[in-house]
Design an enzyme around this catalytic site. Structure first.
Site, PDB file in Angstrom:
ATOM      1  N   ASN A   9       0.862  -1.179   0.000  1.00 20.94           N
ATOM      2  CA  ASN A   9       0.000   0.000   0.000  1.00 20.94           C
ATOM      3  C   ASN A   9       0.901   1.232   0.000  1.00 20.94           C
ATOM      4  OD1 ASN A   9      -1.793   2.050   0.498  1.00 20.94           O
ATOM      5  ND2 ASN A   9      -2.231   1.448   2.615  1.00 20.94           N
ATOM      6  N   LYS A  11       0.104   4.249  -0.193  1.00 21.67           N
ATOM      7  CA  LYS A  11      -0.537   5.422   0.437  1.00 21.67           C
ATOM      8  C   LYS A  11      -0.342   6.661  -0.450  1.00 21.67           C
ATOM      9  CE  LYS A  11       0.334   3.350   4.895  1.00 21.67           C
ATOM     10  NZ  LYS A  11       0.084   3.471   6.311  1.00 21.67           N
ATOM     11  N   HIS A  95      -9.457   0.688   4.555  1.00 17.99           N
ATOM     12  CA  HIS A  95      -8.207   0.864   5.305  1.00 17.99           C
ATOM     13  C   HIS A  95      -8.470   1.741   6.529  1.00 17.99           C
ATOM     14  CE1 HIS A  95      -4.145   2.179   6.279  1.00 17.99           C
ATOM     15  NE2 HIS A  95      -3.735   1.089   5.646  1.00 17.99           N
ATOM     16  N   GLU A  97      -6.946   4.139   7.778  1.00 13.14           N
ATOM     17  CA  GLU A  97      -6.773   5.590   7.564  1.00 13.14           C
ATOM     18  C   GLU A  97      -8.014   6.180   6.900  1.00 13.14           C
ATOM     19  OE1 GLU A  97      -2.973   5.354   5.605  1.00 13.14           O
ATOM     20  OE2 GLU A  97      -2.073   4.731   7.508  1.00 13.14           O
ATOM     21  N   GLU A 167      -5.390  -5.580  10.117  1.00 10.62           N
ATOM     22  CA  GLU A 167      -4.393  -4.551  10.381  1.00 10.62           C
ATOM     23  C   GLU A 167      -4.717  -3.859  11.708  1.00 10.62           C
ATOM     24  OE1 GLU A 167      -2.367  -3.224   6.514  1.00 10.62           O
ATOM     25  OE2 GLU A 167      -4.099  -1.948   6.815  1.00 10.62           O
ATOM     26  N   GLY A 173       2.181   1.887  10.753  1.00  5.93           N
ATOM     27  CA  GLY A 173       3.077   3.034  10.662  1.00  5.93           C
ATOM     28  C   GLY A 173       3.719   3.417  11.982  1.00  5.93           C
ATOM     29  N   SER A 213       3.344  -2.584  10.232  1.00  6.29           N
ATOM     30  CA  SER A 213       4.798  -2.544  10.429  1.00  6.29           C
ATOM     31  C   SER A 213       5.496  -3.850  10.038  1.00  6.29           C
ATOM     32  CB  SER A 213       5.134  -2.133  11.862  1.00  6.29           C
ATOM     33  OG  SER A 213       4.642  -0.828  12.130  1.00  6.29           O
ATOM     34  N   GLY A 235       4.848   1.168   4.915  1.00  7.74           N
ATOM     35  CA  GLY A 235       6.159   1.826   4.828  1.00  7.74           C
ATOM     36  C   GLY A 235       7.220   1.033   4.067  1.00  7.74           C
TER      37      GLY A 235
END
Ligand code: PEP
Length: 253
Positions: A9, A11, A95, A97, A167, A173, A213, A235
């Protein structure tokens, strides 16, 4: 036997030239991968360009969201059909976020999922609890409700186009990863909920990814767990070396 899948992802990272560079690097690093499915989810702006780079390879491309209407006066929204037209075949839905910053709910996740399925996209549906919820011991209630809400009205034949990503929000993150045992426990629970709701056969064939992570150092142990069928990587997917290393860990299992 469920196959492993590693999805990245991206982002809101990567301009188009950066996206081309990363996609090309991932392509080069994964030429020998045969068992593990790879999916890259760049921003909408780079979907077509990345799809062009990986055409003819085993790498799939996905969007990070969609809007459920086919078309219309919905400024800035992107439909499933538009995503499909770029060459992408996957879409991330729900997601954390999106839930946290953009008002996504279980009901809108369900609408987006229905639209994805109608348009032939494979959906990666995300669920996960916050730190407060984990500390209050309600993780199962939270993810159970999210998954039941997402799959409300979804029929057995649709599940060949559905992937789940667990998740934990506190691990996204943050550098804090769920331990393999913590992740496995929730994955097994999600599979149990699926068995109760949709039947054992669907539950056993459903791919459930872990996200939060994931990095080259922890990927192998997480991916070795019985009910962890891959990873949704944030990330660490922005760099071809680390994303490639995670993919190679999955392939080696
Ligand atoms: C994600 O955004 O889906 C994610 C898991 O991010 P990270 O790997 O950075 O925690």
């Amino acid at each position: 036997m469920r196959k492993k899948l590693i999805a990245g992802n991206w982002k809101m990272f990567k301009t188009n030239s950066e996206a081309l560079q990363l996609a090309n690097q991932v392509k080069i690093k994964t030429t020998e991968i045969s068992k593990t499915k790879i999916v890259m989810c760049p921003p909408f702006t780079a979907l077509a360009a990345v799809a062009d780079v990986v055409r003819g390879t085993k790498i799939g491309v996905g969007a990070q969201n969609l809007y459920w209407e086919k078309e219309g006066a919905f400024t800035a929204e992107i439909s499933a059909g538009m995503i499909k037209s770029t060459g992408a075949a996957y879409v991330i839905i729900g997601h954390s976020e999106r839930r946290q910053y953009f008002g996504e709910t279980d009901a809108t996740v369900n609408k987006r999922l229905i639209s994805a399925l109608e348009n032939g996209l494979t959906a990666i549906v995300c669920v996960g609890e916050t730190l407060n919820e984990r500390e209050a011991n309600v993780t199962r209630d939270v993810v159970g409700k999210q998954i039941r809400g997402a799959f409300n009205g979804i029929t057995a034949s649709d599940f060949s186009q559905i992937i789940v990503a667990y998740e934990p929000v506190w691990a996204i993150g943050t550098g804090k990863t769920a331990t393999p045992d913590q992740a496995q426990e929730v994955h097994a629970y999600l599979r149990q909920v699926m068995a109760d709701e949709k039947g054992r056969e669907i539950a056993e064939s459903l791919q459930i990814l872990y996200g939060g992570s994931v990095k080259p150092e922890n990927a192998s142990e997480l991916l070795s767990q019985k009910d962890i069928d891959g990873a949704l990587v944030g990330g660490a997917c922005l760099n071809a070396d680390s994303f490639g290393a995670i993919i190679h860990s999955a392939e080696a299992l």
